[in-house]
Design a protein around this motif. Structure first.
Motif, mmCIF file in Angstrom:
data_model
loop_
_atom_site.group_PDB
_atom_site.id
_atom_site.type_symbol
_atom_site.label_atom_id
_atom_site.label_comp_id
_atom_site.label_asym_id
_atom_site.label_seq_id
_atom_site.Cartn_x
_atom_site.Cartn_y
_atom_site.Cartn_z
ATOM 1 N N PHE A 134 6.372 25.741 23.872
ATOM 2 C CA PHE A 134 6.368 24.385 24.427
ATOM 3 C C PHE A 134 7.709 24.092 25.098
ATOM 4 C CE2 PHE A 134 7.767 24.442 20.064
ATOM 5 C CZ PHE A 134 8.893 23.647 20.049
ATOM 6 N N LEU A 135 7.664 23.651 26.328
ATOM 7 C CA LEU A 135 8.841 23.205 27.077
ATOM 8 C C LEU A 135 10.013 24.183 26.967
ATOM 9 C CD1 LEU A 135 8.958 20.586 28.744
ATOM 10 C CD2 LEU A 135 10.447 19.635 26.984
ATOM 11 N N GLY A 136 9.731 25.479 27.062
ATOM 12 C CA GLY A 136 10.764 26.503 27.014
ATOM 13 C C GLY A 136 11.087 27.017 25.621
ATOM 14 N N PHE A 137 10.605 26.336 24.585
ATOM 15 C CA PHE A 137 10.851 26.762 23.210
ATOM 16 C C PHE A 137 9.714 27.648 22.714
ATOM 17 C CE2 PHE A 137 13.091 22.714 23.589
ATOM 18 C CZ PHE A 137 14.318 23.000 22.994
ATOM 19 N N THR A 138 10.048 28.523 21.754
ATOM 20 C CA THR A 138 9.035 29.348 21.088
ATOM 21 C C THR A 138 9.247 29.251 19.583
ATOM 22 O OG1 THR A 138 8.926 30.918 22.922
ATOM 23 C CG2 THR A 138 8.060 31.654 20.789
ATOM 24 N N LEU A 139 8.204 28.819 18.876
ATOM 25 C CA LEU A 139 8.225 28.769 17.417
ATOM 26 C C LEU A 139 7.444 29.965 16.883
ATOM 27 C CD1 LEU A 139 7.738 25.721 15.104
ATOM 28 C CD2 LEU A 139 6.351 27.761 14.739
ATOM 29 N N ASP A 140 8.079 30.736 16.025
ATOM 30 C CA ASP A 140 7.477 31.931 15.417
ATOM 31 C C ASP A 140 7.164 31.608 13.959
ATOM 32 O OD1 ASP A 140 6.991 34.370 14.122
ATOM 33 O OD2 ASP A 140 8.383 35.474 15.396
ATOM 34 N N ASP A 148 15.167 28.770 22.097
ATOM 35 C CA ASP A 148 15.019 27.976 23.317
ATOM 36 C C ASP A 148 14.726 28.882 24.508
ATOM 37 O OD1 ASP A 148 17.435 29.140 24.078
ATOM 38 O OD2 ASP A 148 18.626 27.353 23.659
ATOM 39 N N ALA A 149 14.746 28.302 25.697
ATOM 40 C CA ALA A 149 14.383 29.051 26.902
ATOM 41 C C ALA A 149 15.322 30.210 27.168
ATOM 42 C CB ALA A 149 14.348 28.113 28.106
ATOM 43 N N GLU A 150 16.560 30.128 26.652
ATOM 44 C CA GLU A 150 17.530 31.209 26.832
ATOM 45 C C GLU A 150 17.549 32.167 25.650
ATOM 46 O OE1 GLU A 150 21.205 29.197 27.516
ATOM 47 O OE2 GLU A 150 20.612 28.467 29.497
ATOM 48 N N GLN A 151 16.543 32.061 24.797
ATOM 49 C CA GLN A 151 16.399 32.904 23.605
ATOM 50 C C GLN A 151 17.523 32.688 22.582
ATOM 51 O OE1 GLN A 151 13.475 34.843 23.072
ATOM 52 N NE2 GLN A 151 12.999 33.482 24.776
ATOM 53 N N LYS A 152 18.102 31.517 22.612
ATOM 54 C CA LYS A 152 19.103 31.164 21.610
ATOM 55 C C LYS A 152 18.425 30.497 20.423
ATOM 56 C CE LYS A 152 22.909 30.508 24.889
ATOM 57 N NZ LYS A 152 23.876 29.533 25.462
ATOM 58 N N MET A 153 18.834 30.895 19.222
ATOM 59 C CA MET A 153 18.221 30.358 18.017
ATOM 60 C C MET A 153 18.564 28.882 17.841
ATOM 61 S SD MET A 153 16.299 31.800 15.609
ATOM 62 C CE MET A 153 16.873 33.492 15.455
#
Length: 236
Positions: A134-140, A148-153
């Motif tokens: 969602f909006l650049g974020f990924t929840l695993d 976030d969109a830059e793969q920062k935790m």
């Protein structure tokens, strides 16, 4: 079989919980103090489905152990406290605990809390999506992380994670405070309890969601909250 690590300095309590939980199809590992707990945790961390921490221990306290566990793992944590002071409970949740139980309690109540946490985390539903985007974020949901969109935790507490997971699983639905408290804390909130609103404010901050003009979590006046972003879920 779900594996649970319990630390409690009362031998009678440890034996009772082990027998009761094993009867209900859980594998239980016991520790009587902080030192033995940490030794077991180092050996078993990747296999654990839940950790139960007594706040009062002879060589340390549950808060210190909670910090150590959270640095190493996102395994769900339940804290046991004999204190009637709400501050202890709030501190535990802020440190990353997922739930707390006040002493004295019944094994049946603890079992219900364990099952509720496993259910909320999706441990008991193999067909549930692993990822929510969602909006650049990924929840695993397996790793229990958000990037976030830059793969920062994104640094989240256990309660932050539970709240966000429930939101992304119900995008567009107006969720009232009672539902959110029940689903994330296993209990309803009183009419003067503002802890959920405070928690949502903190979650917005951690997701850089402007509270004055939020794109993710919007307040529906008089009704509750709604997760307004589009969500795509998938198994991979």
């Amino acid at each position: 079989m779900r594996k649970i690590l319990i630390v409690d300095d009362d031998q009678k309590t440890r034996i009772l919980l082990k027998a009761y939980l094993e009867k209900n199809q859980y594998e239980v590992i016991l520790a009587h103090n902080g030192e033995t707990f940490l030794a077991e945790f180092q050996r078993q961390a990747d296999a654990l489905s839940l950790v139960i921490l007594d706040v009062m221990l002879p060589d340390t306290d549950g808060f210190a152990l909670c910090k150590i566990v959270r640095r190493r793992s996102n395994v769900p944590i339940i804290m046991l406290t004999a204190s009637s002071d709400e501050t202890d409970r709030v501190v535990g949740l802020e440190l990353g605990a997922d739930d707390y139980i006040g002493k004295p309690y019944s094994p049946r109540e603890l079992l219900a809390r364990i099952k509720a946490i496993h259910r909320r985390m999706g441990f008991d539903n193999a067909s549930a999506p692993r990822y929510y985007r969602f909006l650049g974020f990924t929840l695993d949901t397996i790793e229990r992380t958000v990037v976030d969109a830059e793969q920062k935790m994104v640094a989240l507490t256990g309660l932050d994670y539970q709240l966000l997971k429930y939101f992304v699983a119900h995008p567009g639905d107006i969720l009232d405070r009672a539902v959110l408290c029940e689903e994330t804390r296993g209990r309803d909130s009183g009419p003067t309890d503002r802890s959920l609103d405070v928690q949502i404010s903190k979650l917005r901050d951690r997701l850089n969601d402007d509270g004055k003009a939020p794109q993710l979590i919007k307040t529906v006046r008089g009704a509750g909250y709604v997760f307004a972003a589009d969500v795509v879920s998938s198994a991979t």
